[in-house]
Scaffold this active site. Sequence first.
Site, mmCIF file in Angstrom:
data_model
loop_
_atom_site.group_PDB
_atom_site.id
_atom_site.type_symbol
_atom_site.label_atom_id
_atom_site.label_comp_id
_atom_site.label_asym_id
_atom_site.label_seq_id
_atom_site.Cartn_x
_atom_site.Cartn_y
_atom_site.Cartn_z
ATOM 1 N N LYS A 157 0.817 -1.219 0.000
ATOM 2 C CA LYS A 157 0.000 0.000 0.000
ATOM 3 C C LYS A 157 0.853 1.273 0.000
ATOM 4 O O LYS A 157 0.567 2.187 -0.749
ATOM 5 C CB LYS A 157 -0.888 0.070 1.256
ATOM 6 C CG LYS A 157 -2.065 -0.856 1.269
ATOM 7 C CD LYS A 157 -3.006 -0.544 2.419
ATOM 8 C CE LYS A 157 -2.403 -0.343 3.793
ATOM 9 N NZ LYS A 157 -1.678 -1.456 4.398
ATOM 10 N N ARG B 132 -9.626 1.554 8.987
ATOM 11 C CA ARG B 132 -9.224 0.173 9.237
ATOM 12 C C ARG B 132 -10.260 -0.567 10.078
ATOM 13 O O ARG B 132 -10.071 -1.735 10.389
ATOM 14 C CB ARG B 132 -7.909 0.176 10.010
ATOM 15 C CG ARG B 132 -6.791 -0.573 9.278
ATOM 16 C CD ARG B 132 -5.537 0.067 9.714
ATOM 17 N NE ARG B 132 -4.383 -0.759 9.757
ATOM 18 C CZ ARG B 132 -3.223 -0.319 9.261
ATOM 19 N NH1 ARG B 132 -3.137 0.811 8.626
ATOM 20 N NH2 ARG B 132 -2.151 -1.052 9.406
ATOM 21 N N ARG C 75 11.566 -7.186 5.307
ATOM 22 C CA ARG C 75 11.557 -5.756 5.024
ATOM 23 C C ARG C 75 12.505 -4.985 5.946
ATOM 24 O O ARG C 75 12.494 -5.184 7.149
ATOM 25 C CB ARG C 75 10.125 -5.285 5.280
ATOM 26 C CG ARG C 75 9.654 -4.171 4.458
ATOM 27 C CD ARG C 75 8.172 -4.103 4.404
ATOM 28 N NE ARG C 75 7.519 -3.738 5.653
ATOM 29 C CZ ARG C 75 6.309 -3.189 5.710
ATOM 30 N NH1 ARG C 75 5.635 -2.949 4.599
ATOM 31 N NH2 ARG C 75 5.748 -2.906 6.865
ATOM 32 N N ARG D 126 11.422 -2.587 11.029
ATOM 33 C CA ARG D 126 10.377 -1.982 11.864
ATOM 34 C C ARG D 126 10.080 -2.937 13.005
ATOM 35 O O ARG D 126 9.991 -4.140 12.794
ATOM 36 C CB ARG D 126 9.104 -1.798 11.014
ATOM 37 C CG ARG D 126 8.841 -0.378 10.621
ATOM 38 C CD ARG D 126 7.723 -0.288 9.627
ATOM 39 N NE ARG D 126 6.429 -0.699 10.150
ATOM 40 C CZ ARG D 126 5.283 -0.540 9.487
ATOM 41 N NH1 ARG D 126 5.288 0.017 8.283
ATOM 42 N NH2 ARG D 126 4.143 -0.939 10.002
ATOM 43 N N ARG E 13 -0.635 -8.704 13.371
ATOM 44 C CA ARG E 13 -1.163 -7.648 12.488
ATOM 45 C C ARG E 13 -2.056 -8.251 11.409
ATOM 46 O O ARG E 13 -3.084 -7.687 11.045
ATOM 47 C CB ARG E 13 -0.004 -6.861 11.854
ATOM 48 C CG ARG E 13 0.672 -5.932 12.850
ATOM 49 C CD ARG E 13 2.003 -5.433 12.330
ATOM 50 N NE ARG E 13 1.880 -4.591 11.163
ATOM 51 C CZ ARG E 13 2.847 -4.433 10.263
ATOM 52 N NH1 ARG E 13 3.993 -5.075 10.391
ATOM 53 N NH2 ARG E 13 2.661 -3.643 9.236
#
Length: 217
Positions: A13, A88, A126, A159, A170
């Site tokens: 996104k 969300r 990531r 992160r 998540r």
Amino acid sequence: MNVILIGPPGSGKGTQANKLASSLNVPSVSSGDLFREHKQSGSELGNKAAEYMSKGELVPDEITVNMVIDWIKSKKQAGGFLLDGFPRTLSQAKSLDAYIKPKSSIDIVLYIKVRTKELVNRLAGRFFCTSCGASYHIEFAPPKLANVCDHCESKLMQRDDDKPNIVMKRIYVYESETSPLINYYQKQSILKEIDGEESIDIVSQNLQTATIRNPIH
Ligand code: AMP
């Protein structure tokens, strides 16, 4: 044009939001980035949000909705917006509708679909540069030197919420809290589904095409 980008964590996104917003010439915001900026600045809102973010949970609606609506207010002159990561929850979506209607409305909701198995691979690999923010992926976009940014030679970090146990949380939270929004926007005939497992360029192209074909209200 008012656009919402929905997708599970790791669906790309953020990358796509920036490209799409510049092609549509509207300002974009990521609610996750807003929280990270607050956290970095040490504000009360940032500290409160951090408690939830570090556990992979959603920040309560009352904090999130006010923050994003303040951002929309600040961009009133721009003639449109692109929201990445907001709403969300159903309650956030209803609050957003209540704020923008009847003067305006959401024109299109783009849903980037990616299978869960693929999301875990993407998120766990990531990394980002602690100085310039450039992003990398161990498998798909590795830096030339391990743990060092190609652009500014600063250290790369993961992160906190991309650590494996938080990633699973998540994804679970997305499925239980956010996926009902797909039905909510489908019923309003403004949802378009895009295959997020294509290459970045193809996804980007498909997102743009979806917005062109949708008439502006
Ligand atoms: P993201 O950068 O979009 O993956 O968001 C990172 C984290 O910020 C999420 O896991 C949540 O803790 C928080 N967050 C971002 N957007 C929202 C939202 N719309 N509602 C509640 N929490 C959010």
